[in-house]
Scaffold this motif. Structure first.
Motif, mmCIF file in Angstrom:
data_model
loop_
_atom_site.group_PDB
_atom_site.id
_atom_site.type_symbol
_atom_site.label_atom_id
_atom_site.label_comp_id
_atom_site.label_asym_id
_atom_site.label_seq_id
_atom_site.Cartn_x
_atom_site.Cartn_y
_atom_site.Cartn_z
ATOM 1 N N LYS A 1 -65.461 23.007 10.335
ATOM 2 C CA LYS A 1 -66.595 23.209 9.495
ATOM 3 C C LYS A 1 -66.050 23.302 7.894
ATOM 4 C CE LYS A 1 -69.047 25.768 13.148
ATOM 5 N NZ LYS A 1 -70.094 26.954 13.447
ATOM 6 N N GLY B 1 -71.450 33.158 10.721
ATOM 7 C CA GLY B 1 -72.020 31.886 10.217
ATOM 8 C C GLY B 1 -70.864 30.944 9.817
ATOM 9 N N GLU B 2 -69.974 31.559 9.163
ATOM 10 C CA GLU B 2 -68.870 30.840 8.550
ATOM 11 C C GLU B 2 -67.575 31.049 9.454
ATOM 12 O OE1 GLU B 2 -68.653 30.396 4.360
ATOM 13 O OE2 GLU B 2 -70.506 30.148 3.974
ATOM 14 N N ASN B 3 -67.604 30.225 10.533
ATOM 15 C CA ASN B 3 -66.673 30.416 11.425
ATOM 16 C C ASN B 3 -65.636 29.317 11.977
ATOM 17 O OD1 ASN B 3 -68.493 29.057 12.926
ATOM 18 N ND2 ASN B 3 -68.909 30.614 14.501
ATOM 19 N N PHE C 1 -75.586 25.528 5.581
ATOM 20 C CA PHE C 1 -73.803 25.774 5.859
ATOM 21 C C PHE C 1 -73.277 24.429 6.204
ATOM 22 C CE2 PHE C 1 -70.351 26.896 8.181
ATOM 23 C CZ PHE C 1 -69.345 27.041 7.485
ATOM 24 N N ASP D 1 -66.580 25.407 5.638
ATOM 25 C CA ASP D 1 -65.470 26.474 5.012
ATOM 26 C C ASP D 1 -64.092 26.494 5.259
ATOM 27 O OD1 ASP D 1 -66.163 26.883 8.129
ATOM 28 O OD2 ASP D 1 -65.667 29.106 7.862
ATOM 29 N N CYS E 1 -66.928 17.864 6.214
ATOM 30 C CA CYS E 1 -66.320 18.369 7.488
ATOM 31 C C CYS E 1 -65.413 17.585 8.340
ATOM 32 C CB CYS E 1 -67.251 19.214 8.415
ATOM 33 S SG CYS E 1 -68.370 17.821 9.023
ATOM 34 N N GLY F 1 -61.777 31.838 10.139
ATOM 35 C CA GLY F 1 -63.305 32.334 9.916
ATOM 36 C C GLY F 1 -63.555 33.520 9.077
ATOM 37 N N SER F 2 -64.611 33.531 8.501
ATOM 38 C CA SER F 2 -64.816 34.417 7.780
ATOM 39 C C SER F 2 -66.267 35.673 8.072
ATOM 40 C CB SER F 2 -65.008 34.523 6.339
ATOM 41 O OG SER F 2 -65.499 33.149 6.126
ATOM 42 N N SER F 3 -67.111 34.708 8.752
ATOM 43 C CA SER F 3 -68.299 35.603 9.155
ATOM 44 C C SER F 3 -68.822 34.873 10.488
ATOM 45 C CB SER F 3 -69.310 35.575 8.275
ATOM 46 O OG SER F 3 -69.787 34.115 7.843
ATOM 47 N N SER G 1 -73.304 21.683 3.464
ATOM 48 C CA SER G 1 -72.798 22.211 2.167
ATOM 49 C C SER G 1 -71.789 21.662 1.715
ATOM 50 C CB SER G 1 -72.635 23.759 2.215
ATOM 51 O OG SER G 1 -71.579 24.207 3.091
ATOM 52 N N ARG H 1 -60.803 30.883 14.808
ATOM 53 C CA ARG H 1 -61.925 31.813 14.162
ATOM 54 C C ARG H 1 -61.221 33.186 13.670
ATOM 55 N NH1 ARG H 1 -66.609 30.171 18.319
ATOM 56 N NH2 ARG H 1 -67.489 28.140 17.006
#
Ligand code: ATP
Ligand code: MG
Length: 137
Positions: A9, A110-112, A64, A11, A70, A106-108, A67, A102
């Motif tokens: 993704k 949503g943003e995994n 996201f 992020d 990917c 990953g950080s959240s 954004s 993840r």
């Protein structure tokens, strides 16, 4: 052998983790059947996540996913769908087991960092959404 559809993704791609994630993919014994870099439009992200249209996070999710660039991939392994979801870990990185992608990248919720198909029918739709037969070798 079973094919699944995976995304690194925006992020994880922006943070420069694509190389590390691909290394893990090869180490775990997946074959990369198809791969390309895409910068999804909002409409393309909405089409991909159409099953989540009614969920409260649909707008946030598709913003996201459109954004930044990917990597979309088709991976193949014995029990590939389940194997890839196990390597990704739980949707929420905070709940994902240590050693999973993840958890590491990953950080959240949503943003995994990664996406993976959840069933054979979903994998067929998702692979067909992004790849033609000629791109899958
Ligand atoms: P994916 O389909 O991306 O592999 P998943 O199957 O683990 O993830 P789903 O329930 O299908 O999770 O949700 C799809 C995606 O929507 C999640 O990966 C995450 O990025 C996002 N998402 C899920 N729940 C939330 C939430 N509560 N808030 C924000 N985003 C969410
Ligand atoms: Mg899902």
């Amino acid at each position: 052998m079973e094919r699944t559809f995976a995304i690194i993704k925006p992020d994880a791609f922006a943070a420069g983790h694509a190389g590390s994630i691909l290394t893990r993919i090869y180490q775990e014994g997946f074959r990369v059947v198809g791969i390309k870099k895409l910068f999804l439009s909002k409409i393309e992200a909405e089409g991909f996540y159409a099953v989540h249209r009614e969920r409260p996070f649909f707008g946030e999710l598709t913003d996201f996913m459109s954004s930044g660039p990917c990597l979309v991939m088709v991976l193949e392994a014995e029990n590939g769908i389940k194997k890839w979801r196990e390597l990704m870990g739980a949707t929420n990185p905070a709940e994902a087991a240590s050693g999973t992608l993840r958890r590491e990248f990953g950080s959240s919720v949503g943003e995994n960092a990664t996406h993976g198909s959840d069933a054979p029918e979903t994998a067929a739709f998702e692979i067909g959404y992004f790849f033609s037969g000629l791109e899958l070798l």
